[in-house]
Design a protein around this motif. Structure first.
Motif, PDB file in Angstrom:
ATOM      1  N   UNK A 105       0.861  -1.186   0.000  1.00 24.01           N
ATOM      2  CA  UNK A 105       0.000   0.000   0.000  1.00 24.01           C
ATOM      3  C   UNK A 105       0.898   1.238   0.000  1.00 24.01           C
ATOM      4  N   UNK A 106       0.625   2.176  -0.881  1.00 19.93           N
ATOM      5  CA  UNK A 106       1.314   3.465  -0.876  1.00 19.93           C
ATOM      6  C   UNK A 106       0.271   4.544  -0.614  1.00 19.93           C
ATOM      7  N   UNK A 107       0.472   5.295   0.459  1.00 21.01           N
ATOM      8  CA  UNK A 107      -0.480   6.332   0.867  1.00 21.01           C
ATOM      9  C   UNK A 107       0.256   7.665   0.886  1.00 21.01           C
ATOM     10  N   UNK A 108      -0.272   8.652   0.161  1.00 18.89           N
ATOM     11  CA  UNK A 108       0.340   9.984   0.117  1.00 18.89           C
ATOM     12  C   UNK A 108      -0.511  10.960   0.914  1.00 18.89           C
ATOM     13  N   UNK A 109       0.153  11.843   1.639  1.00 14.07           N
ATOM     14  CA  UNK A 109      -0.559  12.858   2.411  1.00 14.07           C
ATOM     15  C   UNK A 109       0.412  13.893   2.954  1.00 14.07           C
ATOM     16  N   UNK A 119       4.769   3.775   2.640  1.00 15.80           N
ATOM     17  CA  UNK A 119       4.670   2.471   1.982  1.00 15.80           C
ATOM     18  C   UNK A 119       4.553   1.397   3.053  1.00 15.80           C
ATOM     19  N   UNK A 120       3.519   0.582   2.939  1.00 17.32           N
ATOM     20  CA  UNK A 120       3.265  -0.483   3.908  1.00 17.32           C
ATOM     21  C   UNK A 120       3.243  -1.819   3.177  1.00 17.32           C
ATOM     22  N   UNK A 121       4.013  -2.770   3.681  1.00 16.42           N
ATOM     23  CA  UNK A 121       4.078  -4.112   3.113  1.00 16.42           C
ATOM     24  C   UNK A 121       3.345  -5.096   4.019  1.00 16.42           C
ATOM     25  N   UNK A 122       2.677  -6.051   3.422  1.00 15.47           N
ATOM     26  CA  UNK A 122       1.967  -7.037   4.223  1.00 15.47           C
ATOM     27  C   UNK A 122       1.236  -8.026   3.348  1.00 15.47           C
ATOM     28  N   UNK A 123       0.104  -8.518   3.853  1.00 13.93           N
ATOM     29  CA  UNK A 123      -0.700  -9.503   3.133  1.00 13.93           C
ATOM     30  C   UNK A 123      -2.173  -9.170   3.286  1.00 13.93           C
ATOM     31  N   UNK A 124      -2.958  -9.485   2.278  1.00 11.51           N
ATOM     32  CA  UNK A 124      -4.400  -9.583   2.430  1.00 11.51           C
ATOM     33  C   UNK A 124      -4.717 -11.034   2.767  1.00 11.51           C
ATOM     34  N   UNK A 125      -5.488 -11.246   3.825  1.00  8.31           N
ATOM     35  CA  UNK A 125      -5.991 -12.578   4.153  1.00  8.31           C
ATOM     36  C   UNK A 125      -7.504 -12.528   3.972  1.00  8.31           C
ATOM     37  N   UNK A 126      -8.027 -13.398   3.104  1.00  6.69           N
ATOM     38  CA  UNK A 126      -9.425 -13.313   2.694  1.00  6.69           C
ATOM     39  C   UNK A 126     -10.170 -14.615   2.947  1.00  6.69           C
ATOM     40  N   UNK A 127     -11.382 -14.471   3.443  1.00 12.16           N
ATOM     41  CA  UNK A 127     -12.329 -15.588   3.492  1.00 12.16           C
ATOM     42  C   UNK A 127     -13.309 -15.391   2.342  1.00 12.16           C
ATOM     43  N   UNK A 144      -0.483  -6.323   8.494  1.00  5.94           N
ATOM     44  CA  UNK A 144       0.486  -5.247   8.297  1.00  5.94           C
ATOM     45  C   UNK A 144       1.828  -5.670   8.888  1.00  5.94           C
ATOM     46  N   UNK A 145       2.869  -5.741   8.038  1.00  6.91           N
ATOM     47  CA  UNK A 145       4.130  -6.328   8.475  1.00  6.91           C
ATOM     48  C   UNK A 145       5.292  -5.341   8.575  1.00  6.91           C
ATOM     49  N   UNK A 146       5.319  -4.332   7.720  1.00  8.06           N
ATOM     50  CA  UNK A 146       6.470  -3.423   7.697  1.00  8.06           C
ATOM     51  C   UNK A 146       6.078  -2.162   6.950  1.00  8.06           C
ATOM     52  N   UNK A 147       6.483  -0.993   7.481  1.00  6.41           N
ATOM     53  CA  UNK A 147       6.188   0.235   6.729  1.00  6.41           C
ATOM     54  C   UNK A 147       7.290   1.266   6.917  1.00  6.41           C
ATOM     55  N   UNK A 148       7.239   2.293   6.079  1.00  4.26           N
ATOM     56  CA  UNK A 148       8.219   3.379   6.160  1.00  4.26           C
ATOM     57  C   UNK A 148       7.569   4.659   5.643  1.00  4.26           C
ATOM     58  N   UNK A 149       8.140   5.793   6.020  1.00  3.64           N
ATOM     59  CA  UNK A 149       7.650   7.100   5.586  1.00  3.64           C
ATOM     60  C   UNK A 149       8.818   7.906   5.027  1.00  3.64           C
ATOM     61  N   UNK A 150       8.606   8.526   3.852  1.00  3.83           N
ATOM     62  CA  UNK A 150       9.652   9.361   3.260  1.00  3.83           C
ATOM     63  C   UNK A 150       9.021  10.633   2.716  1.00  3.83           C
ATOM     64  N   UNK A 151       9.702  11.775   2.822  1.00  3.88           N
ATOM     65  CA  UNK A 151       9.208  13.001   2.189  1.00  3.88           C
ATOM     66  C   UNK A 151       9.210  12.860   0.673  1.00  3.88           C
TER      67      UNK A 151
END
Length: 223
Positions: A105-109, A119-127, A144-151
């Motif tokens: 997931x990449x989220x800008x704000x 940027x957040x790395x992880x998995x979707x787990x779906x039923x 949600x497993x790992x994320x980071x923030x950069x300007x």
């Protein structure tokens, strides 16, 4: 001596073919979720869910219809949140399935006037369940497993509130921080790589695959 395929072998072959067809349909559904959601194709996006489908995320926990409306409002307001998929693993038992998809997931704000990308790395787990010949989502739970923030602008500096940052789990610490600064209410007990929340998610998904009622998934919706 009899020739040809025995009845048990023929049954096994049909089951293997059906399983492959089901897995292909589910994989397409998971990829459509990403494309249609990020492109704002809301009518098509609605088709990946069953009517009683539910979504759990950092900022949301409710039914699919409410989730779609929330995504629509954020999209129309110019909010940028993009998703991508990687490897997909699917377990199918009859008309039930559990899928895991590697996701990003990449989220800008903006935080205090500084534009950032999280940027957040992880998995979707779906039923998922097959009803009237159609696969659909019953519950989507991100891990949600790992994320980071950069300007976004090179050289820009951030002065983060360390207490607020530390109040979120490691897996979505920066994502939770940004979303809170954007006015969202963020849940703090969502599953990560390991821990009791992840163990509970595995248990509930196994129950679903084994045929338990949809209420076995209710515990996964954060309170």
């Amino acid at each position: 001596m009899q020739h040809g395929i025995s009845e048990p072998d023929e049954d096994n072959r049909h089951r293997a073919i059906q399983r492959a067809v089901d897995k292909a349909a589910i994989a397409e559904l998971l990829q459509n979720w990403v494309i249609w959601r990020d492109a704002g194709e809301w009518d098509r996006f609605a088709t990946v869910w069953h009517q009683d489908g539910r979504m759990s995320a950092t900022w949301f926990r409710a039914g699919a219809a409410e989730f779609i409306e929330g995504c629509r409002k954020a999209f129309d307001a110019g909010m940028v949140g993009l998703h991508s998929l990687g490897a997909i693993s699917i377990d199918v038992e009859g008309t039930r399935a559990v899928a895991q998809s590697r996701m990003e997931i990449v989220h800008r704000g903006r935080i205090d006037g500084v534009e950032v990308d999280v940027t957040c790395l992880g998995r979707f787990v779906d039923a998922l369940e097959k009803r009237d010949g159609r696969w659909g989502l019953v519950l989507r739970q991100p891990v949600y497993e790992l994320d980071r923030m950069v300007p976004v602008r090179p050289g820009a500096t951030l002065d983060l509130d360390e207490a607020l940052l530390a109040s979120f789990p490691d897996g979505y610490r920066h994502l939770g921080y940004l979303q809170t600064k954007l006015g969202m209410e963020v849940y703090r007990n969502l599953p990560g790589t390991r821990g009791p929340e992840m163990a509970e998610l595995r248990k509930r998904m196994k129950q679903w695959l084994d045929g338990a009622g949809a209420d076995c998934l209710d515990a996964m919706l954060p309170r």
